[in-house]
Design a protein around this motif. Structure first.
Motif, mmCIF file in Angstrom:
data_model
loop_
_atom_site.group_PDB
_atom_site.id
_atom_site.type_symbol
_atom_site.label_atom_id
_atom_site.label_comp_id
_atom_site.label_asym_id
_atom_site.label_seq_id
_atom_site.Cartn_x
_atom_site.Cartn_y
_atom_site.Cartn_z
ATOM 1 N N THR A 152 12.128 49.769 29.337
ATOM 2 C CA THR A 152 12.817 50.832 28.866
ATOM 3 C C THR A 152 13.220 50.771 27.370
ATOM 4 O O THR A 152 13.218 51.787 26.647
ATOM 5 N N SER A 153 13.388 49.601 26.853
ATOM 6 C CA SER A 153 13.540 49.294 25.544
ATOM 7 C C SER A 153 12.374 49.815 24.643
ATOM 8 O O SER A 153 12.669 50.786 23.812
ATOM 9 N N ASN A 154 11.149 49.374 25.154
ATOM 10 C CA ASN A 154 10.151 50.039 24.473
ATOM 11 C C ASN A 154 10.047 51.392 24.466
ATOM 12 O O ASN A 154 9.533 52.064 23.786
ATOM 13 N N ALA A 155 10.269 52.137 25.694
ATOM 14 C CA ALA A 155 10.147 53.599 25.758
ATOM 15 C C ALA A 155 11.202 54.303 24.904
ATOM 16 O O ALA A 155 10.765 55.220 24.215
ATOM 17 N N ARG A 156 12.335 53.699 24.770
ATOM 18 C CA ARG A 156 13.370 54.164 23.614
ATOM 19 C C ARG A 156 12.771 54.136 22.388
ATOM 20 O O ARG A 156 13.187 54.966 21.480
ATOM 21 N N ALA A 157 12.050 53.124 22.050
ATOM 22 C CA ALA A 157 11.413 52.706 20.900
ATOM 23 C C ALA A 157 10.145 53.742 20.407
ATOM 24 O O ALA A 157 9.625 53.777 19.720
ATOM 25 N N GLY A 158 9.933 54.457 21.513
ATOM 26 C CA GLY A 158 8.816 55.515 21.530
ATOM 27 C C GLY A 158 7.756 55.477 22.042
ATOM 28 O O GLY A 158 6.490 56.063 22.127
ATOM 29 N N ALA A 159 7.457 54.258 22.989
ATOM 30 C CA ALA A 159 6.178 53.808 23.748
ATOM 31 C C ALA A 159 5.949 54.887 24.724
ATOM 32 O O ALA A 159 7.089 55.218 25.628
ATOM 33 N N MET A 160 4.978 55.268 24.906
ATOM 34 C CA MET A 160 4.537 56.195 25.909
ATOM 35 C C MET A 160 3.592 55.450 26.860
ATOM 36 O O MET A 160 3.130 55.684 27.780
ATOM 37 N N VAL A 161 3.036 54.330 26.339
ATOM 38 C CA VAL A 161 2.329 53.242 27.138
ATOM 39 C C VAL A 161 2.731 51.865 26.994
ATOM 40 O O VAL A 161 3.153 51.401 25.891
ATOM 41 N N ASN A 162 3.026 51.227 28.140
ATOM 42 C CA ASN A 162 3.488 49.782 28.161
ATOM 43 C C ASN A 162 2.220 48.883 28.477
ATOM 44 O O ASN A 162 1.793 49.066 29.444
ATOM 45 N N ILE A 163 1.897 47.846 27.647
ATOM 46 C CA ILE A 163 0.804 46.844 27.760
ATOM 47 C C ILE A 163 1.377 45.640 28.681
ATOM 48 O O ILE A 163 2.365 45.350 27.835
ATOM 49 N N VAL A 164 0.840 45.396 29.631
ATOM 50 C CA VAL A 164 1.425 44.004 30.058
ATOM 51 C C VAL A 164 0.062 43.220 30.344
ATOM 52 O O VAL A 164 -0.931 43.415 30.928
ATOM 53 N N CYS A 165 0.156 41.916 29.600
ATOM 54 C CA CYS A 165 -1.021 40.842 29.771
ATOM 55 C C CYS A 165 -0.280 39.698 30.510
ATOM 56 O O CYS A 165 0.676 39.302 30.376
ATOM 57 N N ALA A 166 -1.179 39.422 31.782
ATOM 58 C CA ALA A 166 -0.622 38.425 32.545
ATOM 59 C C ALA A 166 -1.407 37.213 33.018
ATOM 60 O O ALA A 166 -2.775 37.393 32.821
ATOM 61 N N SER A 167 -0.865 36.343 33.565
ATOM 62 C CA SER A 167 -1.780 35.447 34.172
ATOM 63 C C SER A 167 -1.086 34.968 35.475
ATOM 64 O O SER A 167 -0.474 34.027 35.347
ATOM 65 N N TRP A 168 -0.916 35.900 36.397
ATOM 66 C CA TRP A 168 -0.225 36.241 37.636
ATOM 67 C C TRP A 168 -0.671 35.064 38.607
ATOM 68 O O TRP A 168 -1.807 34.895 39.253
ATOM 69 N N GLY A 169 0.179 33.888 39.139
ATOM 70 C CA GLY A 169 -0.290 32.980 39.926
ATOM 71 C C GLY A 169 -0.410 33.377 41.435
ATOM 72 O O GLY A 169 0.371 34.492 41.659
ATOM 73 N N ILE A 170 -1.303 32.808 41.926
ATOM 74 C CA ILE A 170 -1.648 33.315 43.413
ATOM 75 C C ILE A 170 -0.393 32.598 44.216
ATOM 76 O O ILE A 170 -0.113 31.552 43.884
ATOM 77 N N GLY A 171 -0.140 33.325 45.262
ATOM 78 C CA GLY A 171 0.790 32.672 46.439
ATOM 79 C C GLY A 171 1.157 33.960 47.205
ATOM 80 O O GLY A 171 0.913 35.075 46.883
ATOM 81 N N GLU A 172 1.842 33.598 48.372
ATOM 82 C CA GLU A 172 2.254 34.378 49.532
ATOM 83 C C GLU A 172 3.010 35.492 48.719
ATOM 84 O O GLU A 172 4.079 35.247 48.309
ATOM 85 N N GLY A 173 2.492 36.610 49.005
ATOM 86 C CA GLY A 173 3.372 37.959 48.793
ATOM 87 C C GLY A 173 3.184 38.452 47.201
ATOM 88 O O GLY A 173 3.674 39.253 46.874
ATOM 89 N N LYS A 174 2.532 37.602 46.301
ATOM 90 C CA LYS A 174 2.335 37.938 44.790
ATOM 91 C C LYS A 174 1.896 39.027 44.657
ATOM 92 O O LYS A 174 1.959 39.824 43.468
ATOM 93 N N ALA A 175 0.330 39.291 45.301
ATOM 94 C CA ALA A 175 -0.381 40.260 44.959
ATOM 95 C C ALA A 175 0.384 41.754 45.170
ATOM 96 O O ALA A 175 0.289 42.702 44.646
ATOM 97 N N GLU A 176 1.361 41.727 46.363
ATOM 98 C CA GLU A 176 2.169 42.920 46.908
ATOM 99 C C GLU A 176 3.455 43.203 45.757
ATOM 100 O O GLU A 176 3.395 44.341 45.490
ATOM 101 N N GLN A 177 3.770 42.049 45.406
ATOM 102 C CA GLN A 177 4.749 42.152 44.381
ATOM 103 C C GLN A 177 4.239 42.766 42.926
ATOM 104 O O GLN A 177 4.978 43.420 42.190
ATOM 105 N N TRP A 178 3.155 42.250 42.435
ATOM 106 C CA TRP A 178 2.581 42.770 41.264
ATOM 107 C C TRP A 178 2.206 44.289 41.249
ATOM 108 O O TRP A 178 2.695 44.897 40.300
#
Length: 264
Positions: A152-178
């Protein structure tokens, strides 16, 4: 605007990873993308001595990424590691390309699920946005996605797109959380979320290194209304897609969560 997600599997070899960046960026540019997003830890996979590979933003690794972006005429967003205080590093996103040069240090460090990123990483302190061809983009890294205030801070600064770069660890329920978090952050901020994760190393015959979050794939794009627009599988893949930023003011008229928010 045409964008690309480069879901790669980084190795321990930063030079080899540069070759991967060059290949995917070239393919993205050939497909007409003006910006390509690589994952967190593009420079070197987690589970390796990050202090050994960390370089400043004017070091040879970043300079080579700049050269690739310049040669192809494309903006590149890629995760690297820069020197921190003492024997620590910073988890940094480099953004470079025609008319664009900035960086973001990950604010929320991944001290969860048995991994303690803060043991060797200094946290960033400030949100970062940048503009490309009239569109403002916000930046976030992996664990940041669990903290709505950054988006929301990025959006208030004018962002229309938020980029997320990740190395999301594998684990139970992690894909669903993502999946839930990508779409929830889109709704919180009424922005497009472009989320690029490391691919699952096992899909290319690499054994994951202990508890290190080495990636599971499932890069995704969500609309400002929280609709899933793109969802990848586990392995390496390049996805090229178009977004219409005119959707953002339209959804903000219908769902004015930024305007309606109150400080509590």
């Amino acid at each position: 605007m045409r964008l690309a997600l480069a879901q790669i599997v980084s190795t321990a070899d930063s030079a080899q990873n540069l070759s991967i960046v060059r290949d995917y960026a070239k393919r993205a540019s050939s497909a007409g993308a003006e910006l390509v997003v690589f994952p967190e830890a593009t420079m070197c996979a987690f589970g390796n001595p990050l202090l050994d590979v960390a370089e400043p933003l004017d070091g040879p690794w970043a300079e080579e990424v700049r050269a690739i972006a310049r040669d192809l005429g494309i903006v590149i967003v890629a995760g690297m590691f820069t020197p921190g205080s003492g024997a620590r590093v910073r988890n940094t996103l480099l953004v470079t390309g025609p008319g664009v040069e900035t960086s973001y240090d990950k604010i929320h460090l991944f001290d969860a699920f048995g991994f303690f990123e803060s043991d060797g990483v200094d946290a960033g302190e400030s949100p970062v946005t940048f503009e490309h061809n009239g569109t403002v983009f916000g930046l976030a890294t992996c664990y940041d996605i669990r903290f709505p205030a950054l988006f929301t801070s990025n959006a208030r600064a004018g962002a229309m797109v938020n980029i997320v770069c990740a190395s999301w660890g594998i684990g139970e329920g992690k894909a669903e959380q993502w999946d839930v978090l990508v779409r929830a952050r889109a709704l919180d901020s009424t922005t497009f979320i472009v989320a690029c994760g490391q691919g699952d190393p096992s899909t290319v015959g690499i054994d994951a290194n202990g508890a290190a979050p080495t990636g599971m794939g499932h890069s995704a794009v969500a609309s400002p209304a929280g609709k899933s627009l793109l969802a990848l599988g586990a392995g390496p893949e390049l996805a090229v897609f178009d977004i219409d930023t005119n959707e953002v003011p339209d959804i903000r008229l219908k769902l004015p969560v930024l305007a309606n928010a109150r400080s509590l």
